[in-house]
Design an enzyme around this catalytic site. Structure first.
Site, PDB file in Angstrom:
ATOM      1  N   ASN A  10       0.940  -1.092   0.005  1.00  0.00           N
ATOM      2  CA  ASN A  10      -0.279   0.008  -0.086  1.00  0.00           C
ATOM      3  C   ASN A  10       0.816   1.270  -0.040  1.00  0.00           C
ATOM      4  O   ASN A  10       1.629   1.575   1.013  1.00  0.00           O
ATOM      5  CB  ASN A  10      -1.011  -0.071   1.261  1.00  0.00           C
ATOM      6  CG  ASN A  10      -1.657   1.336   1.469  1.00  0.00           C
ATOM      7  OD1 ASN A  10      -1.785   2.158   0.387  1.00  0.00           O
ATOM      8  ND2 ASN A  10      -2.299   1.300   2.661  1.00  0.00           N
ATOM      9  N   LYS A  12       0.176   4.315  -0.335  1.00  0.00           N
ATOM     10  CA  LYS A  12      -0.624   5.270   0.281  1.00  0.00           C
ATOM     11  C   LYS A  12      -0.313   6.684  -0.611  1.00  0.00           C
ATOM     12  O   LYS A  12      -0.232   6.355  -1.737  1.00  0.00           O
ATOM     13  CB  LYS A  12       0.136   5.473   1.816  1.00  0.00           C
ATOM     14  CG  LYS A  12      -0.152   4.285   2.663  1.00  0.00           C
ATOM     15  CD  LYS A  12      -0.041   4.356   4.225  1.00  0.00           C
ATOM     16  CE  LYS A  12      -0.234   3.055   4.864  1.00  0.00           C
ATOM     17  NZ  LYS A  12      -0.131   3.101   6.365  1.00  0.00           N
ATOM     18  N   HIS A  96      -9.438   1.370   4.908  1.00  0.00           N
ATOM     19  CA  HIS A  96      -8.315   1.329   5.774  1.00  0.00           C
ATOM     20  C   HIS A  96      -8.303   2.329   6.819  1.00  0.00           C
ATOM     21  O   HIS A  96      -9.409   3.228   6.827  1.00  0.00           O
ATOM     22  CB  HIS A  96      -7.171   2.033   4.611  1.00  0.00           C
ATOM     23  CG  HIS A  96      -5.813   1.814   5.460  1.00  0.00           C
ATOM     24  ND1 HIS A  96      -5.233   3.004   6.414  1.00  0.00           N
ATOM     25  CD2 HIS A  96      -4.806   1.091   5.249  1.00  0.00           C
ATOM     26  CE1 HIS A  96      -4.200   2.390   6.567  1.00  0.00           C
ATOM     27  NE2 HIS A  96      -3.656   1.449   5.892  1.00  0.00           N
ATOM     28  N   GLU A  98      -6.868   4.570   7.856  1.00  0.00           N
ATOM     29  CA  GLU A  98      -6.831   6.061   7.614  1.00  0.00           C
ATOM     30  C   GLU A  98      -7.989   6.697   6.881  1.00  0.00           C
ATOM     31  O   GLU A  98      -8.072   7.922   7.013  1.00  0.00           O
ATOM     32  CB  GLU A  98      -5.230   6.233   6.631  1.00  0.00           C
ATOM     33  CG  GLU A  98      -4.228   6.060   7.410  1.00  0.00           C
ATOM     34  CD  GLU A  98      -3.009   5.501   6.843  1.00  0.00           C
ATOM     35  OE1 GLU A  98      -2.955   5.463   5.482  1.00  0.00           O
ATOM     36  OE2 GLU A  98      -1.987   4.935   7.473  1.00  0.00           O
ATOM     37  N   GLU A 168      -5.384  -4.903  10.577  1.00  0.00           N
ATOM     38  CA  GLU A 168      -4.246  -3.853  10.777  1.00  0.00           C
ATOM     39  C   GLU A 168      -4.581  -3.090  12.100  1.00  0.00           C
ATOM     40  O   GLU A 168      -5.332  -2.394  12.344  1.00  0.00           O
ATOM     41  CB  GLU A 168      -4.280  -2.765   9.670  1.00  0.00           C
ATOM     42  CG  GLU A 168      -3.949  -3.523   8.367  1.00  0.00           C
ATOM     43  CD  GLU A 168      -3.232  -2.554   7.401  1.00  0.00           C
ATOM     44  OE1 GLU A 168      -2.285  -2.738   6.603  1.00  0.00           O
ATOM     45  OE2 GLU A 168      -3.843  -1.367   7.035  1.00  0.00           O
ATOM     46  N   GLY A 174       2.778   2.362  10.668  1.00  0.00           N
ATOM     47  CA  GLY A 174       3.407   3.439  10.734  1.00  0.00           C
ATOM     48  C   GLY A 174       4.327   3.808  11.919  1.00  0.00           C
ATOM     49  O   GLY A 174       4.961   5.045  12.125  1.00  0.00           O
ATOM     50  N   SER A 214       3.627  -1.942  10.344  1.00  0.00           N
ATOM     51  CA  SER A 214       4.881  -2.134  10.704  1.00  0.00           C
ATOM     52  C   SER A 214       5.699  -3.558  10.239  1.00  0.00           C
ATOM     53  O   SER A 214       6.561  -4.019  10.939  1.00  0.00           O
ATOM     54  CB  SER A 214       5.429  -1.488  12.031  1.00  0.00           C
ATOM     55  OG  SER A 214       4.997  -0.424  12.231  1.00  0.00           O
TER      56      SER A 214
HETATM   57  P1  13P Z   1       2.900   0.423   7.658  1.00  0.00           P
HETATM   58  O1  13P Z   1       3.530  -0.834   7.169  1.00  0.00           O
HETATM   59  O2  13P Z   1       3.838   1.676   7.194  1.00  0.00           O
HETATM   60  O3  13P Z   1       2.895   0.306   9.240  1.00  0.00           O
HETATM   61  O4  13P Z   1       1.717   0.654   7.201  1.00  0.00           O
HETATM   62  C1  13P Z   1       0.773  -0.439   7.263  1.00  0.00           C
HETATM   63  C2  13P Z   1      -0.579  -0.331   6.496  1.00  0.00           C
HETATM   64  O5  13P Z   1      -1.352   0.700   6.966  1.00  0.00           O
HETATM   65  C3  13P Z   1      -0.725  -1.027   5.292  1.00  0.00           C
HETATM   66  O6  13P Z   1      -2.224  -0.694   4.680  1.00  0.00           O
END
Ligand code: 13P
Length: 251
Positions: A10, A12, A96, A98, A168, A174, A214
């Site tokens: 992803n 982002k 997601h 976010e 997740e 992150g 992560s």
């Molecule tokens: P990270 O791997 O940067 O923690 O992000 C995970 C994520 O949100 C994947 O959709």
């Protein structure tokens, strides 16, 4: 039949057009042929060029990170499922954390999006997972159950069969604070048990459940070796070809 193992990146809101082209080129060069699926979920502007770059590589697939719940219309700035499909996307991330947090996407809205995506023949990667406060309170199972019931468990089995689930935990995204393999396994087994209750054991056994938060080259192997962890949804580490390919090779 063994369930499909997937590593999805992803990106982002990262990578300009040229940077995206360079990243895909490097991934294509480094990736070994394998049975496991690799999905690149890029920003909209990259989809067309990434589709062209990966078209000859059978285990590489294309995905988007969101789409609108309506098929078309006066929704300035939005992108429809049909548009994604028209440039070669097969997958789309829905729900997601976010999107839930910064764009106030509710369970009800996500249920609509899942229906729209499936209706057109795209495959949703549906995200669920709890915030830190919920984990500290110990009510993460109830929360994840509610998210799955609201957006997925209204589906007929035939449609549910096309869904990939990504667990997740928000506190791991992150932050560098990965869930332990035991925490991931515990939640994945719980999700599989919920699917079994709703759709039966056979369907539960066939459902791909990814871990995200992560995940890195140095922890992916242990996470993926858990019996109910079928791969990962990778954020930060999907932005570097070496790291991403190392994670793909962690099965
Ligand atoms: P990270 O791997 O940067 O923690 O992000 C995970 C994520 O949100 C994947 O959709």
């Amino acid at each position: 039949m063994r369930r499909t193992q997937i590593v999805a990146g992803n990106w982002k809101m990262n990578k300009t057009y040229q940077e995206g082209r360079d990243l895909v080129k490097a991934i294509v060069e480094k990736l070994q042929p394998s049975d496991n699926k690799v999905v690149l979920c890029t920003p909209f502007i990259h989809l067309n060029s990434v589709a062209a770059s990966i078209k000859d590589i059978s285990n590489l697939h294309l995905g988007a990170q969101n789409c609108h719940q309506e098929m078309r219309g006066a929704y300035t700035g939005e992108v429809s499922a049909a548009m994604l499909q028209s440039v070669g996307a097969e997958y789309v991330i829905i729900g997601h954390s976010e999107r839930r947090k910064y764009f106030s996407e509710s369970d009800e809205l996500l249920a609509q999006k899942v229906k729209t995506v499936l209706g057109i023949g795209l495959l949703p990667i549906f995200c669920c997972g709890e915030e830190l406060a919920i984990r500290e309170e110990g009510t993460q199972n109830q929360l994840v159950k509610k998210q799955l019931e609201a957006a997925l468990f209204g589906l007929e089995e035939e449609d549910f069969a096309k869904v990939v689930i990504a667990y997740e935990p928000v506190w791991a995204i992150g932050t560098g604070k990965t869930a332990t393999p035991e925490q991931a396994q515990e939640m994945h087994a719980y999700i599989r048990a919920l699917i079994s209750e709703k759709y039966g054991e056979k369907r539960a056994d066939l459902t791909t459940i990814l871990y995200g938060g992560s995940a890195k080259p140095n922890n992916a192997k242990e996470l993926f070796s858990q019996p109910d962890v079928d791969g990962g949804l990778i954020g930060g580490a999907s932005l570097k070809a070496d790291d991403f390919v190392a994670i793909v090779n962690s099965f």
